[in-house]
Scaffold this motif. Structure first.
Motif, PDB file in Angstrom:
ATOM      1  N   SER A 135       0.864  -1.175   0.000  1.00 36.14           N
ATOM      2  CA  SER A 135       0.000   0.000   0.000  1.00 36.14           C
ATOM      3  C   SER A 135       0.902   1.227   0.000  1.00 36.14           C
ATOM      4  O   SER A 135       1.693   1.423   0.932  1.00 36.14           O
ATOM      5  N   LEU A 136       0.797   2.026  -1.061  1.00 36.63           N
ATOM      6  CA  LEU A 136       1.630   3.213  -1.202  1.00 36.63           C
ATOM      7  C   LEU A 136       0.795   4.461  -0.942  1.00 36.63           C
ATOM      8  O   LEU A 136      -0.379   4.504  -1.304  1.00 36.63           O
ATOM      9  N   ALA A 137       1.400   5.455  -0.332  1.00 38.13           N
ATOM     10  CA  ALA A 137       0.705   6.720  -0.066  1.00 38.13           C
ATOM     11  C   ALA A 137       1.674   7.876  -0.284  1.00 38.13           C
ATOM     12  O   ALA A 137       2.864   7.756  -0.015  1.00 38.13           O
ATOM     13  N   GLY A 138       1.141   8.982  -0.800  1.00 42.30           N
ATOM     14  CA  GLY A 138       1.968  10.163  -1.043  1.00 42.30           C
ATOM     15  C   GLY A 138       2.303  10.290  -2.511  1.00 42.30           C
ATOM     16  O   GLY A 138       1.493   9.980  -3.375  1.00 42.30           O
ATOM     17  N   ASP A 139       3.528  10.730  -2.794  1.00 41.36           N
ATOM     18  CA  ASP A 139       3.983  10.934  -4.169  1.00 41.36           C
ATOM     19  C   ASP A 139       4.984   9.848  -4.539  1.00 41.36           C
ATOM     20  O   ASP A 139       5.962   9.628  -3.822  1.00 41.36           O
ATOM     21  N   LEU A 140       4.739   9.191  -5.667  1.00 41.14           N
ATOM     22  CA  LEU A 140       5.638   8.148  -6.148  1.00 41.14           C
ATOM     23  C   LEU A 140       6.574   8.781  -7.172  1.00 41.14           C
ATOM     24  O   LEU A 140       6.275   8.865  -8.362  1.00 41.14           O
ATOM     25  N   VAL A 141       7.681   9.308  -6.667  1.00 36.43           N
ATOM     26  CA  VAL A 141       8.683   9.996  -7.492  1.00 36.43           C
ATOM     27  C   VAL A 141      10.061   9.470  -7.100  1.00 36.43           C
ATOM     28  O   VAL A 141      10.213   8.794  -6.104  1.00 36.43           O
ATOM     29  N   GLY A 142      11.057   9.792  -7.875  1.00 32.67           N
ATOM     30  CA  GLY A 142      12.415   9.327  -7.579  1.00 32.67           C
ATOM     31  C   GLY A 142      12.925   9.879  -6.266  1.00 32.67           C
ATOM     32  O   GLY A 142      12.940  11.078  -6.054  1.00 32.67           O
ATOM     33  N   GLY A 157       8.453   7.149 -11.035  1.00 28.60           N
ATOM     34  CA  GLY A 157       7.476   6.299 -10.359  1.00 28.60           C
ATOM     35  C   GLY A 157       6.898   5.251 -11.294  1.00 28.60           C
ATOM     36  O   GLY A 157       6.729   4.086 -10.920  1.00 28.60           O
ATOM     37  N   ILE A 158       6.614   5.658 -12.524  1.00 28.73           N
ATOM     38  CA  ILE A 158       6.126   4.702 -13.529  1.00 28.73           C
ATOM     39  C   ILE A 158       7.200   3.635 -13.763  1.00 28.73           C
ATOM     40  O   ILE A 158       6.901   2.445 -13.850  1.00 28.73           O
ATOM     41  N   GLY A 159       8.460   4.073 -13.831  1.00 28.48           N
ATOM     42  CA  GLY A 159       9.562   3.133 -14.020  1.00 28.48           C
ATOM     43  C   GLY A 159       9.666   2.126 -12.889  1.00 28.48           C
ATOM     44  O   GLY A 159       9.962   0.948 -13.119  1.00 28.48           O
ATOM     45  N   VAL A 160       9.412   2.566 -11.674  1.00 28.14           N
ATOM     46  CA  VAL A 160       9.435   1.667 -10.520  1.00 28.14           C
ATOM     47  C   VAL A 160       8.336   0.609 -10.661  1.00 28.14           C
ATOM     48  O   VAL A 160       8.570  -0.582 -10.427  1.00 28.14           O
ATOM     49  N   LEU A 161       7.139   1.028 -11.065  1.00 28.11           N
ATOM     50  CA  LEU A 161       6.043   0.068 -11.247  1.00 28.11           C
ATOM     51  C   LEU A 161       6.373  -0.945 -12.347  1.00 28.11           C
ATOM     52  O   LEU A 161       6.116  -2.142 -12.193  1.00 28.11           O
ATOM     53  N   VAL A 162       6.949  -0.470 -13.448  1.00 24.00           N
ATOM     54  CA  VAL A 162       7.335  -1.377 -14.535  1.00 24.00           C
ATOM     55  C   VAL A 162       8.415  -2.342 -14.050  1.00 24.00           C
ATOM     56  O   VAL A 162       8.381  -3.537 -14.359  1.00 24.00           O
ATOM     57  N   SER A 163       9.363  -1.837 -13.278  1.00 23.72           N
ATOM     58  CA  SER A 163      10.417  -2.685 -12.725  1.00 23.72           C
ATOM     59  C   SER A 163       9.830  -3.776 -11.828  1.00 23.72           C
ATOM     60  O   SER A 163      10.230  -4.942 -11.915  1.00 23.72           O
ATOM     61  N   LEU A 164       8.883  -3.404 -10.975  1.00 23.25           N
ATOM     62  CA  LEU A 164       8.235  -4.393 -10.104  1.00 23.25           C
ATOM     63  C   LEU A 164       7.489  -5.437 -10.930  1.00 23.25           C
ATOM     64  O   LEU A 164       7.581  -6.638 -10.649  1.00 23.25           O
ATOM     65  N   LEU A 165       6.760  -4.985 -11.936  1.00 23.98           N
ATOM     66  CA  LEU A 165       6.021  -5.907 -12.798  1.00 23.98           C
ATOM     67  C   LEU A 165       6.977  -6.906 -13.446  1.00 23.98           C
ATOM     68  O   LEU A 165       6.717  -8.111 -13.472  1.00 23.98           O
ATOM     69  N   THR A 166       8.085  -6.401 -13.939  1.00 22.99           N
ATOM     70  CA  THR A 166       9.083  -7.260 -14.579  1.00 22.99           C
ATOM     71  C   THR A 166       9.647  -8.276 -13.600  1.00 22.99           C
ATOM     72  O   THR A 166       9.817  -9.456 -13.941  1.00 22.99           O
TER      73      THR A 166
END
Length: 116
Positions: free
Chosen positions: A15-22, A58-67
């Motif tokens: 569960s993530l909260a706040g801003d998903l940024v580098g 943040g999008i890159g982190v989600l793609v990395s997790l998916l991979t």
């Protein structure tokens, strides 16, 4: 960004909260997930309902997790993205790659369906 994680029936719930940024937060998130992957966890559900803002990192982190999960034969499902993350996923056409569920129960169903 704050992150809460639980492991239930072999599924990692984040569960993530706040801003998903580098930031150091995203590196801590990836490190925490790597620890679970070391314990043979192959499925994950990420609740984005409390994420106010997401950028390309943040999008890159989600793609990395998916991979990470798919390369181990598992699946990752996004739960109820808030408005801005939902718009960013649509803008980048990642809604075609990510499975998105309305709630935790639906995410669990999607993961079980993918596993069968």
């Amino acid at each position: 960004m704050t992150t809460t994680s639980t492991l239930t029936d072999g599924i990692l719930y984040l569960s993530l909260a706040g801003d998903l940024v580098g930031s150091p937060d995203t590196q801590q998130l990836l490190a925490a997930v790597d620890e679970y992957l070391g314990e043979a966890v192959t499925n994950c559900a990420v609740d984005l309902s409390s994420v106010r803002y997401i950028n390309s990192t943040g999008i890159g982190v989600l793609v990395s997790l998916l991979t990470k999960f798919r390369s181990r034969g598992g699946e990752m499902v996004l739960i109820n993205p808030a408005d801005h993350p939902k718009k960013m996923l649509a803008l980048t056409k990642l809604t075609n790659i990510f499975t998105i569920a309305a709630n935790e129960a639906a995410a669990r169903q999607q993961i079980l369906l993918a596993a069968s």
